[in-house]
Write a protein that holds these residues in place. Structure first.
Motif, PDB file in Angstrom:
ATOM      1  N   ALA A 149      46.804  21.566  43.417  1.00 51.76           N
ATOM      2  CA  ALA A 149      47.973  22.349  43.017  1.00 51.76           C
ATOM      3  C   ALA A 149      47.856  23.776  43.553  1.00 51.76           C
ATOM      4  CB  ALA A 149      48.105  22.370  41.500  1.00 51.76           C
ATOM      5  N   ASP A 150      48.996  24.377  43.894  1.00 46.26           N
ATOM      6  CA  ASP A 150      49.049  25.774  44.316  1.00 46.26           C
ATOM      7  C   ASP A 150      49.362  26.639  43.094  1.00 46.26           C
ATOM      8  OD1 ASP A 150      48.565  25.053  46.913  1.00 46.26           O
ATOM      9  OD2 ASP A 150      50.671  25.079  47.515  1.00 46.26           O
ATOM     10  N   VAL A 151      48.614  27.749  42.939  1.00 46.27           N
ATOM     11  CA  VAL A 151      48.771  28.591  41.759  1.00 46.27           C
ATOM     12  C   VAL A 151      49.034  30.034  42.164  1.00 46.27           C
ATOM     13  CG1 VAL A 151      47.347  27.160  40.257  1.00 46.27           C
ATOM     14  CG2 VAL A 151      46.263  28.923  41.635  1.00 46.27           C
ATOM     15  N   LEU A 152      49.713  30.744  41.269  1.00 49.06           N
ATOM     16  CA  LEU A 152      49.927  32.181  41.385  1.00 49.06           C
ATOM     17  C   LEU A 152      49.294  32.817  40.158  1.00 49.06           C
ATOM     18  CD1 LEU A 152      51.277  34.683  42.696  1.00 49.06           C
ATOM     19  CD2 LEU A 152      53.288  34.174  41.301  1.00 49.06           C
ATOM     20  N   VAL A 153      48.345  33.719  40.371  1.00 44.14           N
ATOM     21  CA  VAL A 153      47.555  34.273  39.281  1.00 44.14           C
ATOM     22  C   VAL A 153      47.537  35.787  39.374  1.00 44.14           C
ATOM     23  CG1 VAL A 153      45.251  34.378  38.228  1.00 44.14           C
ATOM     24  CG2 VAL A 153      46.090  32.225  39.182  1.00 44.14           C
ATOM     25  N   THR A 154      47.692  36.428  38.232  1.00 43.15           N
ATOM     26  CA  THR A 154      47.505  37.872  38.116  1.00 43.15           C
ATOM     27  C   THR A 154      46.404  38.130  37.097  1.00 43.15           C
ATOM     28  OG1 THR A 154      49.840  38.278  38.584  1.00 43.15           O
ATOM     29  CG2 THR A 154      48.591  40.080  37.598  1.00 43.15           C
ATOM     30  N   GLY A 155      45.431  38.950  37.480  1.00 42.24           N
ATOM     31  CA  GLY A 155      44.334  39.206  36.555  1.00 42.24           C
ATOM     32  C   GLY A 155      43.376  40.244  37.087  1.00 42.24           C
ATOM     33  N   GLU A 156      42.332  40.502  36.312  1.00 42.96           N
ATOM     34  CA  GLU A 156      41.324  41.498  36.687  1.00 42.96           C
ATOM     35  C   GLU A 156      40.217  40.817  37.477  1.00 42.96           C
ATOM     36  OE1 GLU A 156      38.326  44.786  34.652  1.00 42.96           O
ATOM     37  OE2 GLU A 156      39.788  43.709  33.429  1.00 42.96           O
ATOM     38  N   ALA A 157      39.875  41.399  38.617  1.00 43.95           N
ATOM     39  CA  ALA A 157      38.888  40.805  39.519  1.00 43.95           C
ATOM     40  C   ALA A 157      37.533  41.482  39.359  1.00 43.95           C
ATOM     41  CB  ALA A 157      39.357  40.917  40.965  1.00 43.95           C
ATOM     42  N   LYS A 158      36.492  40.673  39.471  1.00 40.71           N
ATOM     43  CA  LYS A 158      35.120  41.187  39.421  1.00 40.71           C
ATOM     44  C   LYS A 158      34.336  40.519  40.532  1.00 40.71           C
ATOM     45  CE  LYS A 158      31.040  41.540  36.436  1.00 40.71           C
ATOM     46  NZ  LYS A 158      30.815  42.950  36.772  1.00 40.71           N
ATOM     47  N   ALA A 159      33.701  41.323  41.380  1.00 44.28           N
ATOM     48  CA  ALA A 159      32.931  40.769  42.493  1.00 44.28           C
ATOM     49  C   ALA A 159      31.676  40.076  41.981  1.00 44.28           C
ATOM     50  CB  ALA A 159      32.560  41.876  43.478  1.00 44.28           C
ATOM     51  N   THR A 160      31.289  39.019  42.652  1.00 43.40           N
ATOM     52  CA  THR A 160      30.088  38.284  42.279  1.00 43.40           C
ATOM     53  C   THR A 160      28.867  38.862  42.986  1.00 43.40           C
ATOM     54  OG1 THR A 160      30.465  36.689  44.062  1.00 43.40           O
ATOM     55  CG2 THR A 160      31.412  36.175  41.911  1.00 43.40           C
ATOM     56  N   ASP A 161      27.712  38.387  42.598  1.00 42.70           N
ATOM     57  CA  ASP A 161      26.471  38.829  43.232  1.00 42.70           C
ATOM     58  C   ASP A 161      26.331  38.202  44.613  1.00 42.70           C
ATOM     59  OD1 ASP A 161      25.816  40.287  40.970  1.00 42.70           O
ATOM     60  OD2 ASP A 161      24.751  38.600  40.049  1.00 42.70           O
ATOM     61  N   ALA A 162      25.483  38.802  45.425  1.00 45.69           N
ATOM     62  CA  ALA A 162      25.205  38.256  46.755  1.00 45.69           C
ATOM     63  C   ALA A 162      24.661  36.836  46.626  1.00 45.69           C
ATOM     64  CB  ALA A 162      24.199  39.139  47.486  1.00 45.69           C
ATOM     65  N   GLY A 163      25.116  35.968  47.512  1.00 42.31           N
ATOM     66  CA  GLY A 163      24.677  34.584  47.494  1.00 42.31           C
ATOM     67  C   GLY A 163      25.585  33.647  46.742  1.00 42.31           C
ATOM     68  N   GLU A 164      26.491  34.190  45.917  1.00 38.80           N
ATOM     69  CA  GLU A 164      27.423  33.337  45.193  1.00 38.80           C
ATOM     70  C   GLU A 164      28.457  32.770  46.146  1.00 38.80           C
ATOM     71  OE1 GLU A 164      27.454  32.447  42.063  1.00 38.80           O
ATOM     72  OE2 GLU A 164      25.813  33.684  41.301  1.00 38.80           O
ATOM     73  N   ARG A 165      28.852  31.528  45.921  1.00 38.03           N
ATOM     74  CA  ARG A 165      29.855  30.907  46.781  1.00 38.03           C
ATOM     75  C   ARG A 165      31.221  31.556  46.558  1.00 38.03           C
ATOM     76  NH1 ARG A 165      33.585  26.815  47.079  1.00 38.03           N
ATOM     77  NH2 ARG A 165      33.620  25.746  49.097  1.00 38.03           N
ATOM     78  N   ALA A 166      31.600  31.758  45.301  1.00 37.85           N
ATOM     79  CA  ALA A 166      32.863  32.431  45.001  1.00 37.85           C
ATOM     80  C   ALA A 166      32.700  33.930  45.234  1.00 37.85           C
ATOM     81  CB  ALA A 166      33.289  32.159  43.566  1.00 37.85           C
ATOM     82  N   VAL A 167      33.671  34.535  45.915  1.00 38.86           N
ATOM     83  CA  VAL A 167      33.585  35.966  46.214  1.00 38.86           C
ATOM     84  C   VAL A 167      33.967  36.791  44.996  1.00 38.86           C
ATOM     85  CG1 VAL A 167      34.354  37.785  47.782  1.00 38.86           C
ATOM     86  CG2 VAL A 167      34.168  35.438  48.601  1.00 38.86           C
ATOM     87  N   LEU A 168      34.993  36.357  44.267  1.00 34.70           N
ATOM     88  CA  LEU A 168      35.476  37.063  43.096  1.00 34.70           C
ATOM     89  C   LEU A 168      35.533  36.121  41.904  1.00 34.70           C
ATOM     90  CD1 LEU A 168      38.565  39.085  44.438  1.00 34.70           C
ATOM     91  CD2 LEU A 168      36.307  40.011  43.881  1.00 34.70           C
TER      92      LEU A 168
END
Length: 803
Positions: A149-168
């Motif tokens: 499914a395609d989603v549209l999301v609004t929210g607060e972003a937090k960067a992950t630590d180095a090495g994490e697959r997800a960037v935010l």
């Protein structure tokens, strides 16, 4: 291939943690490969003939292949770097994003559903720009968040630590499905949801576990069942893992063989079945990785070619890292490779060794989970605080039911168009699922079911030594033997008996009668290590069990438990106990209560509902008389209170003036006032309680009050000086009012705080303020558990550790 896979893995780890090094790795790999190729094809000697040796095979060829693979992995990281860097630049900002869901939703402890999304656009609200990167999003519980499914999301972003697959990591304020899943993803989602609805009508906890066993849907798994599965070493069954994939491959292989299919047909059917299973449960990266690893491991075993297994496993691991280098840093990838390798290489030797003391079927049943446990345990020790000690036994009991629940559950899912058949199959699959859930609950509740370790390399090395020792004791051919000549007599007979025991039943003639003894050195060393560990474990069990209270003084009245970054304080008078907050984790609170000898809580004070003050409440549920609590701030707090009420506790809203007795001591609530309580929940409405008399030093516990609320408390008429003990507010944060502490004039200031916490508690300002009052500051991060009492009318303090 093992060398190639190792090069790819090491390069991936380096590049995902140090992204700037990726291009340098590409350049280095190209230059080194070219240099080796030139050297390998150059003239090796001038003998007048001028022959040119094209040495492409051997070490030179292997090095070129390994360097080329490493360079390709580094190139993948380098190419993705700019897009990931642009995405990470939105750290700490409110973002609007569009993307496609690539994972099934999993419930978090915060009440959100967490999904992985591949971005197509990201930016400030209303101003998105195209970008491609993986992110993880927490959305409110709702339907429609299905893979594809395609989603549209609004929210607060937090960067992950180095090495994490997800960037935010994005905490969604608003989330909507722009385009629902279509095609095969829509069909798979409909099948999964229909199966989940059918299982929901069955009794728990078997109904909670069944969707996870069959189709990887863990949304129904309660936190209690999840904790039990982890403690019992059965967590690999609660979601799609190598175990589920291996079951599907094995079932398809066996069914084709029963129908008369040849080896090639069995492999084809098994591969097609595994691919269909991946589509049904969602082809997210972790599922694909588990499917590939388990499929290769099972096929090499089923085809009777275990020697080809390591090479095939390394080839698959290399291919996965080429596609997604960030998987190299995930524990799941390492565990998949390790478990698959254990199944291929270690399970059969362990079963052969065990076969000399137990029947072969039982030896095989023990050998498979034992191999996985021995190989995976050191990896788990790198990042987990708990090691399951009951995992092998729990897997022996539960594993026979797992394939039945998985296969029948899958058939029930596929039979959705025929409701009557689907209902019957779901009910049939519920029974083995309930067996697994019951196994988890019983084994997790056993004494010493888990061992606590500090995660890190040291713990991993320690666990690895134990695993190797256990393998040496069990495996039949475990290294060289030491030959000793001894005189005939009782000593020789004793030595021979010991050797026979260490070697398990030994072949006739291997231990000679008379003067010659053959001692298996490695097995003796392994047995020695295990004996030492068992002795230490038994001593620890005694100290944590029957002798738990022996190390505590008899006259303590106040105990500050060392629960990390949180509060949990016990007050005792005349055999009655009060607990002020429960800390962040039930296990640490349970350990403290056991070692203090506290079985029942007469008064439980929940100052407010932050996790570091109420997270351990499950440890005392059903053992509480009265609960004094501040204003609940959300539905989760209300559910917590309802659970305590169902366990037999009486609930009372804590307001200033409420008072009662605890044994021979008296307690009184000092804060919040009625107006403060009505203004809202949180730190400023923390319950402040004082206790005195009955052998308890005059003491006051300030919860997490802010400086403003402390000033208001200081202005209340009953506030005066001369306190023996003050529990400092908010773990010693800088938000303190010097006037209140001057007024209280404590002799001892207790600070309950976690070592190395991210908040910098206690702050220098708070310590300076307490020093100015003349108080003796005692911190749980430095002293461990702290006990305070009265001895011959004077204040006495005992601590677990020194300065």
């Amino acid at each position: 291939m093992l060398v190639v896979a190792g090069a790819a893995w090491c390069t991936a780890l380096l590049c995902v943690f140090v992204v700037d090094a990726a291009w340098w790795c590409v350049l280095g790999a190209v230059l080194w490969a070219a240099a080796i190729a030139v050297v390998a094809t150059s003239r090796t000697r001038a003998d007048g003939v001028g022959r040119r040796f094209a040495v492409v095979a051997g070490a030179g060829g292997l090095a070129i292949v390994a360097l080329s693979t490493a360079g390709a992995v580094a190139l993948g990281v380098a190419v993705a770097g700019p897009s990931r860097g642009e995405t990470a630049s939105w750290d700490g900002r409110v973002v609007e994003l569009t993307g496609t869901i690539v994972s099934s939703a999993s419930p978090g402890r915060d009440g959100r559903l967490w999904i992985d999304v591949q971005l197509t656009a990201l930016g400030a609200p209303g101003r998105q720009t195209r970008v491609s990167a993986p992110v993880r999003i927490g959305v409110p519980p709702a339907s429609g968040f299905e893979p594809g499914a395609d989603v549209l999301v609004t929210g607060e972003a937090k960067a992950t630590d180095a090495g994490e697959r997800a960037v935010l990591v994005v905490f969604a304020r608003r989330a909507e499905v722009r385009r629902p899943a279509a095609g095969v993803f829509a069909v798979a989602a409909e099948l999964r949801n229909g199966f989940a609805d059918r299982t929901a009508r069955l009794p728990t906890p078997g109904a909670e576990l069944l969707p996870g066993l069959a189709v990887g849907d863990t949304r129904a798994v309660s936190p209690e069942l999840d904790d039990a599965m982890r403690a019992s070493g059965l967590s690999h069954l609660t979601a799609v893992s190598g175990a589920n994939c291996a079951i599907v491959v094995g079932a398809a292989f066996w069914l084709t063989a029963v129908c008369g299919g040849g080896r090639r047909m069995r492999v084809v059917v098994a591969a097609v079945s595994l691919a269909g299973f991946v589509v049904i449960v969602t082809p997210e990266p972790s599922v694909v990785r588990a499917a590939v690893m388990a499929g290769v491991a099972m096929l090499t075993v089923l085809l009777g070619r275990p020697r080809a297994g390591p090479g095939m496993l390394a080839l698959c691991a290399t291919g996965i890292l080429l596609v997604d280098p960030w998987l190299a840093a995930t524990p799941g990838f390492a565990l998949s490779v390790a478990a698959s390798g254990a199944l291929i290489l270690l399970a059969r030797p362990l079963a052969d060794g065990l076969q000399r003391v137990v029947p072969r079927p039982l030896a095989l049943a023990v050998g498979v989970p034992l191999a996985a446990q021995l190989v995976c345990a050191p990896i788990i020790a790198l990042f987990a605080e708990q090691q399951s000690l009951i995992g092998v036994v729990a897997n022996m009991i539960a594993d026979p039911a797992a394939p039945i629940a998985t296969v029948i559950g899958l058939l029930a899912c596929l039979a959705a168009p025929v409701p009557l058949v689907a209902d019957a199959l779901t009910a049939a699959a519920w029974l083995p699922s309930a067996w697994i859930a019951a196994t988890a609950g019983v084994t997790a509740g056993l004494p010493m079911a888990e061992a606590s370790l500090v995660p890190g390399i040291g713990s991993a090395v320690l666990v690895a030594v134990l695993s190797v020792s256990a393998a040496l004791v069990v495996i039949r051919s475990a290294g060289p033997a030491l030959v000793l000549r001894m005189p005939v007599g009782p000593l020789s007979r004793l030595a021979r008996s010991l050797v026979r025991f260490l070697r398990f039943p030994v072949r006739r003639g291997r231990v000679r009668r008379g003067r010659v003894l053959r001692i298996p050195v490695l097995r003796v060393l392994g047995a020695g290590v295990l004996l030492v560990v068992v002795a230490l474990g038994a001593a620890q069990a005694l100290l944590a069990g029957p002798l738990a209270t022996a190390a505590n003084p008899d006259r303590w009245a106040i105990a500050a438990c060392d629960v990390g970054q949180g509060d949990a304080l016990v007050v005792r008078s005349s055999g009655h106990a009060a607990l002020i907050d429960t800390g962040p984790d039930p296990r640490t609170l349970e350990e403290c209560m056991r070692e203090l000898g506290i079985d029942r809580i007469d008064v439980l004070v929940l100052t407010h509902f932050d996790l570091d003050h109420i997270g351990g409440t499950d440890a005392v549920r059903g053992r509480v008389g009265i609960v004094l609590h501040g204003p609940p701030d959300d539905a989760e707090a209300t559910r917590l209170l309802d659970g305590l009420r169902e366990g037999g506790a009486q609930l009372r809203d804590a307001e200033a003036g409420l008072h009662g007795t605890l044994g021979a001591a008296a307690w009184r609530v000092r804060w919040p006032t009625r107006s403060a309580a009505s203004s809202g929940a949180g730190n400023d409405s923390s319950v402040v309680i004082e206790v005195e008399g009955g052998g308890v030093p005059r003491s006051v516990f300030l919860g997490d009050l802010s400086a403003e609320s402390q000033r208001m408390l200081a202005r209340t008429p009953a506030t005066g000086g001369g306190y023996d003990v003050v529990k400092v507010a908010h773990h010693g944060s800088a938000d303190q009012d010097a006037g209140l502490y001057d007024l209280l004039r404590p002799r001892v200031a207790l600070i309950s705080v976690g070592e190395g916490n991210d908040y910098g508690h206690p702050r220098r300002e708070a310590l300076a303020l307490l020093d100015a009052t003349g108080a003796r500051v005692l911190r749980t991060d430095q002293r461990g558990r702290i006990l305070v009492g009265l001895r011959d009318g004077t204040l006495a303090v005992w601590t677990e550790r020194g300065e």
